[in-house]
Design a protein around this motif. Sequence first.
Motif, PDB file in Angstrom:
ATOM      1  N   THR A 169       2.090  -4.089 -12.846  1.00 37.35           N
ATOM      2  CA  THR A 169       3.284  -3.720 -12.083  1.00 37.35           C
ATOM      3  C   THR A 169       4.502  -3.660 -12.998  1.00 37.35           C
ATOM      4  OG1 THR A 169       2.381  -4.816 -10.150  1.00 37.35           O
ATOM      5  CG2 THR A 169       4.713  -4.317 -10.101  1.00 37.35           C
TER       6      THR A 169
ATOM      7  N   TYR B  12       1.581   4.386  -7.159  1.00 32.33           N
ATOM      8  CA  TYR B  12       2.569   3.624  -6.392  1.00 32.33           C
ATOM      9  C   TYR B  12       1.819   2.785  -5.385  1.00 32.33           C
ATOM     10  CZ  TYR B  12       6.306   6.452  -8.350  1.00 32.33           C
ATOM     11  OH  TYR B  12       7.184   7.048  -9.199  1.00 32.33           O
ATOM     12  N   ASP B  13       1.724   1.495  -5.684  1.00 29.26           N
ATOM     13  CA  ASP B  13       1.039   0.593  -4.766  1.00 29.26           C
ATOM     14  C   ASP B  13       2.084  -0.165  -3.971  1.00 29.26           C
ATOM     15  OD1 ASP B  13      -1.024  -0.614  -3.507  1.00 29.26           O
ATOM     16  OD2 ASP B  13      -1.943  -1.459  -5.284  1.00 29.26           O
ATOM     17  N   GLY B  14       1.644  -0.897  -2.980  1.00 30.82           N
ATOM     18  CA  GLY B  14       2.556  -1.699  -2.175  1.00 30.82           C
ATOM     19  C   GLY B  14       1.750  -2.435  -1.146  1.00 30.82           C
ATOM     20  N   GLN B  15       2.367  -3.448  -0.571  1.00 29.58           N
ATOM     21  CA  GLN B  15       1.638  -4.271   0.377  1.00 29.58           C
ATOM     22  C   GLN B  15       1.411  -3.530   1.684  1.00 29.58           C
ATOM     23  OE1 GLN B  15       3.362  -8.110   0.697  1.00 29.58           O
ATOM     24  NE2 GLN B  15       2.185  -8.667   2.501  1.00 29.58           N
TER      25      GLN B  15
ATOM     26  N   ASN C 234       6.823 -11.394   1.596  1.00 26.49           N
ATOM     27  CA  ASN C 234       7.066 -10.052   2.112  1.00 26.49           C
ATOM     28  C   ASN C 234       6.671  -9.948   3.573  1.00 26.49           C
ATOM     29  OD1 ASN C 234       7.886  -9.209  -0.399  1.00 26.49           O
ATOM     30  ND2 ASN C 234       5.863  -8.448  -0.983  1.00 26.49           N
TER      31      ASN C 234
ATOM     32  N   ASP D 214      -2.123  -5.896  -1.354  1.00 26.48           N
ATOM     33  CA  ASP D 214      -1.797  -4.563  -1.859  1.00 26.48           C
ATOM     34  C   ASP D 214      -2.715  -3.507  -1.247  1.00 26.48           C
ATOM     35  OD1 ASP D 214       0.152  -5.644  -3.347  1.00 26.48           O
ATOM     36  OD2 ASP D 214      -0.895  -5.527  -5.265  1.00 26.48           O
TER      37      ASP D 214
ATOM     38  N   ILE E 172       3.918   0.644   4.287  1.00 24.19           N
ATOM     39  CA  ILE E 172       3.838  -0.095   3.022  1.00 24.19           C
ATOM     40  C   ILE E 172       5.142  -0.891   2.923  1.00 24.19           C
ATOM     41  CG2 ILE E 172       3.776   0.106   0.519  1.00 24.19           C
ATOM     42  CD1 ILE E 172       1.155   0.910   1.793  1.00 24.19           C
TER      43      ILE E 172
ATOM     44  N   SER F  97       6.150  -3.268   0.438  1.00 26.88           N
ATOM     45  CA  SER F  97       6.721  -3.751  -0.825  1.00 26.88           C
ATOM     46  C   SER F  97       6.473  -2.716  -1.914  1.00 26.88           C
ATOM     47  CB  SER F  97       6.093  -5.086  -1.241  1.00 26.88           C
ATOM     48  OG  SER F  97       4.795  -4.863  -1.741  1.00 26.88           O
ATOM     49  N   LYS F  98       7.133  -2.902  -3.066  1.00 26.65           N
ATOM     50  CA  LYS F  98       6.998  -1.939  -4.157  1.00 26.65           C
ATOM     51  C   LYS F  98       6.149  -2.533  -5.272  1.00 26.65           C
ATOM     52  CE  LYS F  98      11.456  -1.416  -4.726  1.00 26.65           C
ATOM     53  NZ  LYS F  98      12.715  -0.928  -5.318  1.00 26.65           N
ATOM     54  N   GLU F  99       5.076  -1.862  -5.625  1.00 25.51           N
ATOM     55  CA  GLU F  99       4.240  -2.274  -6.756  1.00 25.51           C
ATOM     56  C   GLU F  99       3.920  -1.036  -7.593  1.00 25.51           C
ATOM     57  OE1 GLU F  99       3.285  -5.477  -7.129  1.00 25.51           O
ATOM     58  OE2 GLU F  99       3.802  -6.245  -5.148  1.00 25.51           O
TER      59      GLU F  99
END
Lengths: 345, 426
Positions: free
Chosen positions: A107, A126-129, A161, A199, A226, A228-230
């Motif tokens: 990340t 672009y991953d995210g929770q 989060n 994620d 989604i 959060s930002k990962e």
Amino acid sequence: MRKVMMAATAGFVAVVLGTAGTAHAGKELDAIKARGQLLCGVGTGTAGFHLANTQGKWVGLNVDVCRAVSAAIFGDADKVKYVPLTAQQRFTALQSGEVDMLSNNTTWTLTRDTALGFDFTGVTYYDGQGFMVPKKLGVKSAKELNGATVCVAPGTTTELNLADYFRANKMTFKPVVIEKVDEIRAAFFSGRCDVYTTDASSLAATRAANVPAPLTVEDFVILPEIISKEPLGPVVRHGDSQFADIVRWALFAMVEAEEYGITSKNVDEMLKSDNPTIKRILGTTPGMGKALGVADNWVYQIIKQVGNYGESFDRNVGPGSPLKIARGQNALWTQGGLQYAPPIR
Amino acid sequence: MTDSLPTGERRQLAPPLIERGALGWMRRNLFSSWANGIITVVLVVFVGSILSSFLEWAVFTANVTAATGSECHGQGACWALIVEKYRLIFFGTFPYEQQWRPLVASITLLAMLVMTSDRRMWNWRLLVIWSVGSFITFLMMFGQIHIPLSLFLAIALLVGGVGMSLRKAIADAGEMNAYRTLAAIGLIGLALRIAGILPAWSLDIAPLSYVETGLWGGIPVTLILASYGLVFAFPYGILLALGRRSDLPLIRALCVGFIELIRGVPLISLLIMASVMLPLFLPSGVTFDKFLRAQVAIILFAGAYIAEVIRGGLQSLPKGQYEAAEALGFNYVQKTALIILPQALRVVIPPLINTFLGFFKDTSLVLIIGIFDFLNTANQALVDPNWAGFPAEIYMFAALIYFIFCYSVSRYSKHLEVELNRGTRH
């Protein structure tokens, strides 16, 4: 005074020469070329991202980035040595020169980009929770999860989060906090909780890989929200901007090629295209490769041997793979996603 | 009184049918009382039901022919996964079309271990077996071997030096002169090589394409880490054990310190040290092979444990043995090598094999530093999304392979124990 001026001038010249020297020398790049092999740090096995397949060959979205960089430098996507690294090892391995670059779901954060002495060159994924629920609940959006029981790992940003999201949307939830990933999955699939959150890529991998026998992939949905930002992307060491540029633009080239409809199938016909942008990208109008310090047909080699970003995504994690992750944030900017490459000109 | 028995000869009546054979054994052991009978029946039913559902899963409804994981779902065990993945599990990321090489290497390693287990080989033959075997193993794994001149010189020095001290006052003048010459050639040659006068020559044997350690995986990795870990740890452990009983305070303190330090930390932390911390201390660009680092960490760790096992053997020897050796005029090396160690090691062979078994399984810890040993390649097979959802099959297969190895070593250990105690049994 004159002495001071002269000293200052000399110093200035030295600095200019020095910086110019490092910008041109590219000692990492020279080392890679001398070695004839790119040392690419990948993870130790995550479905869709980096994984040794049945033939023992590395495949995955992150692996394709390594291959693209190799294709740009050598004109051959196979001149890569993959070094599997665990989460604890990866930064030391990059700092100590055991690998030239990382492409292993790291990340992008401020501290990693600065204090650790690394440069992130882009975002592969672009991953995210996200949230996963059983289909039989009939839930279509995370906004409908009021009062749900949620399985979550303790002590992570995931847990925080989750609490933030529910508070912000004026909903309540009952957390089921479990330490071990395997046990969380078992609890979710056995119905102890309504929702599993982590994620989104990991949710997809879990859904593809860990659904116990009578149930199937079809029985579970990943909700579109989604929270959060990962941003996951390739990483290089400070010190060789030229090599960093090549890694950066190898990924951009894959995205750019998708935008202009250049695929591994039609790239040979595209060489005959009259479109000036495509001619610049594929090197039929020379100049771009030279500016980057590689062969002029570098994008041709990447697309021919690896494919464009969309092809790689589809093959490894998207609809063409068992993971079936939707493009979502990873769609091109022209289709409402975040993948956006600066122009190659 | 015609039917009276002849004197001095009693007719032996066979015991009643119910006391004999299988029936009798069952009555004595399983149904000796009502309570035992009930427990037996309950347990048989219990075990039977578990076994039948296991067999149902593992044999009768198992699928061995499916082409993808989705065809396997909703049935019994998916052995098709093993059929598909066995080469990945056994040989990891070794180039697919060259995988006969790790196969040959593994067979060589196993043959070496089997030959080593034969007591008739426990002499100079062992040295030959391991030299030839190691050469074949690493030639197969690497594909190319470059033996530098310095290694030959070092071997000459070592053989000469050991011969000189071990055969002192035993060998005739000619033999001693041979050792002296060897040691002198080695010493002078090494000195010249370090000074840069001798060129950096090396013997190149390169019949196959080069495969670096990063691509090794599976059974050969587990076997190499475990066997070479032990092979090098063994002499090292002997030295540590002797050092710990030394009269020189400095040596004793160093050995005790090392052993206690290593035994005080888990293997996993040593491995992390070797793979994460060590590169930070080295100048940038200088990197040791990751595999070699793990191997060295395992050797250091195993050495400390073996030292303690051997110390047990040394302590079990009566003081008279030492004194007798000294009375014969033996020097320290001769006393230790000819009198003390042969007796001490014989005592500790069973615990040594136990240590080996432990380390064979402990090598799987290298997965935390990204080396693909057997268990880790099995994990790779597990995360393939095309074959997702069959962890039980993979882990049972891995457990079976580990069990085959460990059980045969354990049987061998038992056999060896009997054989070695034959002389001392009363």
